[in-house]
Design a protein around this motif. Structure first.
Motif, PDB file in Angstrom:
ATOM      1  N   ASP A   1      43.335  31.329  50.376  1.00  0.00           N
ATOM      2  CA  ASP A   1      42.115  32.035  49.977  1.00  0.00           C
ATOM      3  C   ASP A   1      42.392  33.396  49.357  1.00  0.00           C
ATOM      4  O   ASP A   1      41.630  34.356  49.538  1.00  0.00           O
ATOM      5  CB  ASP A   1      41.174  32.192  51.182  1.00  0.00           C
ATOM      6  CG  ASP A   1      40.722  30.848  51.729  1.00  0.00           C
ATOM      7  OD1 ASP A   1      40.513  29.930  50.917  1.00  0.00           O
ATOM      8  OD2 ASP A   1      40.601  30.709  52.964  1.00  0.00           O
ATOM      9  N   VAL A   2      43.488  33.485  48.632  1.00  0.00           N
ATOM     10  CA  VAL A   2      43.815  34.711  47.914  1.00  0.00           C
ATOM     11  C   VAL A   2      43.661  34.438  46.419  1.00  0.00           C
ATOM     12  O   VAL A   2      44.291  33.536  45.875  1.00  0.00           O
ATOM     13  CB  VAL A   2      45.250  35.182  48.208  1.00  0.00           C
ATOM     14  CG1 VAL A   2      45.574  36.440  47.395  1.00  0.00           C
ATOM     15  CG2 VAL A   2      45.421  35.444  49.700  1.00  0.00           C
ATOM     16  N   THR A   3      42.792  35.222  45.764  1.00  0.00           N
ATOM     17  CA  THR A   3      42.558  35.060  44.334  1.00  0.00           C
ATOM     18  C   THR A   3      43.553  35.915  43.559  1.00  0.00           C
ATOM     19  O   THR A   3      43.663  37.121  43.785  1.00  0.00           O
ATOM     20  CB  THR A   3      41.127  35.485  43.954  1.00  0.00           C
ATOM     21  OG1 THR A   3      40.204  34.690  44.718  1.00  0.00           O
ATOM     22  CG2 THR A   3      40.880  35.268  42.474  1.00  0.00           C
ATOM     23  N   VAL A   4      44.259  35.276  42.640  1.00  0.00           N
ATOM     24  CA  VAL A   4      45.325  35.978  41.934  1.00  0.00           C
ATOM     25  C   VAL A   4      44.770  36.848  40.806  1.00  0.00           C
ATOM     26  O   VAL A   4      45.127  38.012  40.664  1.00  0.00           O
ATOM     27  CB  VAL A   4      46.351  34.963  41.368  1.00  0.00           C
ATOM     28  CG1 VAL A   4      47.424  35.689  40.565  1.00  0.00           C
ATOM     29  CG2 VAL A   4      46.973  34.173  42.506  1.00  0.00           C
ATOM     30  N   GLY A   5      43.848  36.283  40.003  1.00  0.00           N
ATOM     31  CA  GLY A   5      43.377  37.026  38.836  1.00  0.00           C
ATOM     32  C   GLY A   5      44.475  37.135  37.797  1.00  0.00           C
ATOM     33  O   GLY A   5      45.326  36.252  37.672  1.00  0.00           O
ATOM     34  N   GLU A   6      44.484  38.208  37.049  1.00  0.00           N
ATOM     35  CA  GLU A   6      45.515  38.422  36.035  1.00  0.00           C
ATOM     36  C   GLU A   6      46.655  39.235  36.629  1.00  0.00           C
ATOM     37  O   GLU A   6      46.458  40.348  37.103  1.00  0.00           O
ATOM     38  CB  GLU A   6      44.944  39.147  34.819  1.00  0.00           C
ATOM     39  CG  GLU A   6      43.967  38.300  34.001  1.00  0.00           C
ATOM     40  CD  GLU A   6      43.626  38.968  32.688  1.00  0.00           C
ATOM     41  OE1 GLU A   6      44.283  39.972  32.352  1.00  0.00           O
ATOM     42  OE2 GLU A   6      42.703  38.488  32.010  1.00  0.00           O
TER      43      GLU A   6
ATOM     44  N   ASP B   1      48.822  40.994  50.492  1.00  0.00           N
ATOM     45  CA  ASP B   1      49.696  42.102  50.127  1.00  0.00           C
ATOM     46  C   ASP B   1      50.708  41.712  49.051  1.00  0.00           C
ATOM     47  O   ASP B   1      51.273  42.584  48.373  1.00  0.00           O
ATOM     48  CB  ASP B   1      50.455  42.595  51.366  1.00  0.00           C
ATOM     49  CG  ASP B   1      49.521  43.203  52.412  1.00  0.00           C
ATOM     50  OD1 ASP B   1      48.441  43.702  52.012  1.00  0.00           O
ATOM     51  OD2 ASP B   1      49.860  43.168  53.608  1.00  0.00           O
ATOM     52  N   LEU B   2      50.927  40.414  48.890  1.00  0.00           N
ATOM     53  CA  LEU B   2      51.877  39.957  47.875  1.00  0.00           C
ATOM     54  C   LEU B   2      51.417  40.293  46.462  1.00  0.00           C
ATOM     55  O   LEU B   2      52.230  40.367  45.539  1.00  0.00           O
ATOM     56  CB  LEU B   2      52.091  38.440  48.001  1.00  0.00           C
ATOM     57  CG  LEU B   2      52.787  37.971  49.284  1.00  0.00           C
ATOM     58  CD1 LEU B   2      52.705  36.451  49.411  1.00  0.00           C
ATOM     59  CD2 LEU B   2      54.241  38.430  49.310  1.00  0.00           C
ATOM     60  N   LEU B   3      50.118  40.499  46.291  1.00  0.00           N
ATOM     61  CA  LEU B   3      49.598  40.843  44.970  1.00  0.00           C
ATOM     62  C   LEU B   3      50.115  42.199  44.504  1.00  0.00           C
ATOM     63  O   LEU B   3      50.136  42.485  43.296  1.00  0.00           O
ATOM     64  CB  LEU B   3      48.067  40.838  44.986  1.00  0.00           C
ATOM     65  CG  LEU B   3      47.392  39.488  45.277  1.00  0.00           C
ATOM     66  CD1 LEU B   3      45.886  39.663  45.370  1.00  0.00           C
ATOM     67  CD2 LEU B   3      47.747  38.482  44.195  1.00  0.00           C
ATOM     68  N   ARG B   4      50.533  43.057  45.441  1.00  0.00           N
ATOM     69  CA  ARG B   4      51.018  44.392  45.076  1.00  0.00           C
ATOM     70  C   ARG B   4      52.510  44.411  44.760  1.00  0.00           C
ATOM     71  O   ARG B   4      53.051  45.434  44.339  1.00  0.00           O
ATOM     72  CB  ARG B   4      50.730  45.380  46.215  1.00  0.00           C
ATOM     73  CG  ARG B   4      49.238  45.579  46.462  1.00  0.00           C
ATOM     74  CD  ARG B   4      48.947  46.674  47.485  1.00  0.00           C
ATOM     75  NE  ARG B   4      49.163  46.233  48.859  1.00  0.00           N
ATOM     76  CZ  ARG B   4      50.189  46.561  49.636  1.00  0.00           C
ATOM     77  NH1 ARG B   4      51.143  47.337  49.147  1.00  0.00           N
ATOM     78  NH2 ARG B   4      50.283  46.127  50.876  1.00  0.00           N
TER      79      ARG B   4
ATOM     80  N   ARG C   1      54.116  26.621  38.776  1.00  0.00           N
ATOM     81  CA  ARG C   1      53.076  27.598  39.103  1.00  0.00           C
ATOM     82  C   ARG C   1      52.851  27.634  40.613  1.00  0.00           C
ATOM     83  O   ARG C   1      51.743  27.560  41.112  1.00  0.00           O
ATOM     84  CB  ARG C   1      51.780  27.250  38.365  1.00  0.00           C
ATOM     85  CG  ARG C   1      51.354  25.809  38.459  1.00  0.00           C
ATOM     86  CD  ARG C   1      50.188  25.501  37.549  1.00  0.00           C
ATOM     87  NE  ARG C   1      49.000  26.257  37.905  1.00  0.00           N
ATOM     88  CZ  ARG C   1      48.081  25.843  38.770  1.00  0.00           C
ATOM     89  NH1 ARG C   1      48.228  24.681  39.390  1.00  0.00           N
ATOM     90  NH2 ARG C   1      47.021  26.577  39.022  1.00  0.00           N
ATOM     91  N   GLU C   2      53.951  27.744  41.338  1.00  0.00           N
ATOM     92  CA  GLU C   2      53.899  27.683  42.795  1.00  0.00           C
ATOM     93  C   GLU C   2      53.086  28.821  43.398  1.00  0.00           C
ATOM     94  O   GLU C   2      52.356  28.631  44.367  1.00  0.00           O
ATOM     95  CB  GLU C   2      55.324  27.696  43.354  1.00  0.00           C
ATOM     96  CG  GLU C   2      56.135  26.466  42.992  1.00  0.00           C
ATOM     97  CD  GLU C   2      57.592  26.624  43.369  1.00  0.00           C
ATOM     98  OE1 GLU C   2      58.049  27.786  43.456  1.00  0.00           O
ATOM     99  OE2 GLU C   2      58.271  25.606  43.560  1.00  0.00           O
ATOM    100  N   TRP C   3      53.226  30.027  42.825  1.00  0.00           N
ATOM    101  CA  TRP C   3      52.537  31.175  43.406  1.00  0.00           C
ATOM    102  C   TRP C   3      51.028  30.971  43.419  1.00  0.00           C
ATOM    103  O   TRP C   3      50.369  31.209  44.435  1.00  0.00           O
ATOM    104  CB  TRP C   3      52.870  32.447  42.621  1.00  0.00           C
ATOM    105  CG  TRP C   3      54.062  33.193  43.134  1.00  0.00           C
ATOM    106  CD1 TRP C   3      55.190  33.513  42.454  1.00  0.00           C
ATOM    107  CD2 TRP C   3      54.235  33.724  44.451  1.00  0.00           C
ATOM    108  NE1 TRP C   3      56.058  34.208  43.257  1.00  0.00           N
ATOM    109  CE2 TRP C   3      55.492  34.356  44.498  1.00  0.00           C
ATOM    110  CE3 TRP C   3      53.458  33.724  45.601  1.00  0.00           C
ATOM    111  CZ2 TRP C   3      55.995  34.981  45.631  1.00  0.00           C
ATOM    112  CZ3 TRP C   3      53.947  34.352  46.745  1.00  0.00           C
ATOM    113  CH2 TRP C   3      55.198  34.965  46.753  1.00  0.00           C
TER     114      TRP C   3
ATOM    115  N   LEU D   1      48.969  30.815  46.992  1.00  0.00           N
ATOM    116  CA  LEU D   1      47.993  31.840  47.346  1.00  0.00           C
ATOM    117  C   LEU D   1      46.576  31.269  47.409  1.00  0.00           C
ATOM    118  O   LEU D   1      45.784  31.648  48.284  1.00  0.00           O
ATOM    119  CB  LEU D   1      48.051  32.986  46.337  1.00  0.00           C
ATOM    120  CG  LEU D   1      49.300  33.873  46.439  1.00  0.00           C
ATOM    121  CD1 LEU D   1      49.396  34.804  45.250  1.00  0.00           C
ATOM    122  CD2 LEU D   1      49.308  34.663  47.744  1.00  0.00           C
ATOM    123  N   ALA D   2      46.241  30.352  46.512  1.00  0.00           N
ATOM    124  CA  ALA D   2      44.906  29.748  46.541  1.00  0.00           C
ATOM    125  C   ALA D   2      44.672  28.993  47.846  1.00  0.00           C
ATOM    126  O   ALA D   2      43.560  28.981  48.374  1.00  0.00           O
ATOM    127  CB  ALA D   2      44.734  28.809  45.352  1.00  0.00           C
TER     128      ALA D   2
END
Length: 334
Positions: free
Chosen positions: A248-253, A225-228, A238-240, A244-245
């Motif tokens: 298992d959360v893929t950040v993308g752009e 949910d942090l992506l929103r 580049r802590e975020w 998230l990685a």
């Protein structure tokens, strides 16, 4: 005809070695080897510095008791060192002179040379100490730790040691400490850096925080949910992405990221401009006061993470050691 014959004859290479007598080379080699052995023998034959220092003091002070007081040892210890030196050199260096001692001619010559040598050594050590005392204590550390914990406490140390000049370098850049002129660093992590000595000051896991209104508006229940939500991140790290990685959360752009120095990032988080990954040490009071909400704690994912005092191997100079000691005492207060 003879000249033509000589010119027609093919040239021959003549080595330099053909002009050198092999016996001369062997002699020179043996001479160099002997010199080397004698040089090594001379150094290995030197008596211990403790013997030389005791004798020099006894000869100058005119007795074992006075020399012992100067060297902060007993007169018996000085006498033992001098007797050992005389036995080692095979000659008498001191003799009775009334109620005191006086050097023999051999002892006088040795004492004079030793006095000169010890003075040079004292001057060299004093120069190093004075140079170290004159240099500011230089520390590299994270901007968040500097602004959120250290700066408002510095007045106590400065009142305690007004003779120590401090130079702090808050930065997110990881300095190669052994190759720098910094006295030590304060780093965040697990303390597993190579080539340095580490000492933990605090255990402080990372925690994801956000202002209550922002958290309620976005509806954050899982790391995905942090992506929103908009992000606030300390400048230069580049802590975020790493955090998230690991879940298992893929950040993308992602564009809605605000990069700020850590002390400004805290103000942005309190103002609801995004969610941020901070160390609990820096946001503990904001969480307790309700200014920020703790969303996800990183203690299980990074056990033992915290702030460490990091230095190159070897002792610290006196002024740097004093500041490091003060940091330990302050850290122990919690």
């Amino acid at each position: 005809m003879l000249q033509m014959a000589i010119m027609a004859k093919s040239p021959q290479r003549v080595s330099v070695e053909s002009f050198i007598d092999p016996a001369m080379l062997a002699c020179e080699s043996a001479f160099l080897t002997t010199c080397k052995q004698e040089f090594q023998l001379h150094w290995s034959a030197l008596p211990p510095l403790s013997m030389l220092r005791a004798f020099e003091a006894a000869a100058r002070c005119g007795g074992f008791s006075a020399a012992g007081r100067e060297l902060n040892v007993t007169h018996a210890a000085v006498a033992q060192q001098v007797r050992g030196l005389e036995e080692r050199l095979g000659t008498q260096l001191l003799r009775r002179d009334g109620r005191g001692l006086a050097p023999t001619p051999e002892g006088r010559r040795l004492a004079e040379r030793l006095g000169e040598a010890l003075a040079i050594m004292r001057d060299g050590v004093a120069e190093v100490i004075e140079a170290g005392a004159e240099r500011p204590v230089r520390i590299t550390l994270s901007t968040g730790f500097a602004a959120g914990w250290l700066t408002h406490r510095l007045g106590e140390f400065r009142a305690e040691r007004p003779d120590v000049e401090l130079m702090l370098n808050p930065t997110a850049t990881l300095i190669d400490l052994p190759r720098s002129d910094f006295d030590f660093a304060i780093r965040y992590g697990r303390g597993d850096w190579k080539g340095v000595e580490v000492e933990r000051l605090f255990v402080s896991p990372g925690v994801v925080v956000g202002a209550p209104d922002l958290v309620a508006r976005v509806g954050i229940e899982t790391p995905a949910d942090l992506l929103r939500a908009p992000w606030v991140q300390e400048l230069g790290v580049r802590e975020w992405s790493v955090w998230l990685a690991a879940r298992d959360v893929t950040v993308g752009e992602k564009r809605d990221v605000l990069h700020l120095p850590a002390h400004m990032a805290l103000d942005a988080l309190r103002a609801g401009q995004g969610v941020g990954l901070m160390t609990r040490l820096l946001v503990e009071r904001d969480i307790a006061d309700g200014a920020l909400v703790a969303l996800f704690d990183d203690e299980a994912a990074a056990p033992g993470a915290g702030y460490w005092l990091v230095r190159r191997p070897g002792p610290l100079r006196e002024s740097a050691a004093a500041f490091a000691g003060w940091l330990r005492r302050e850290a122990a207060k919690g």
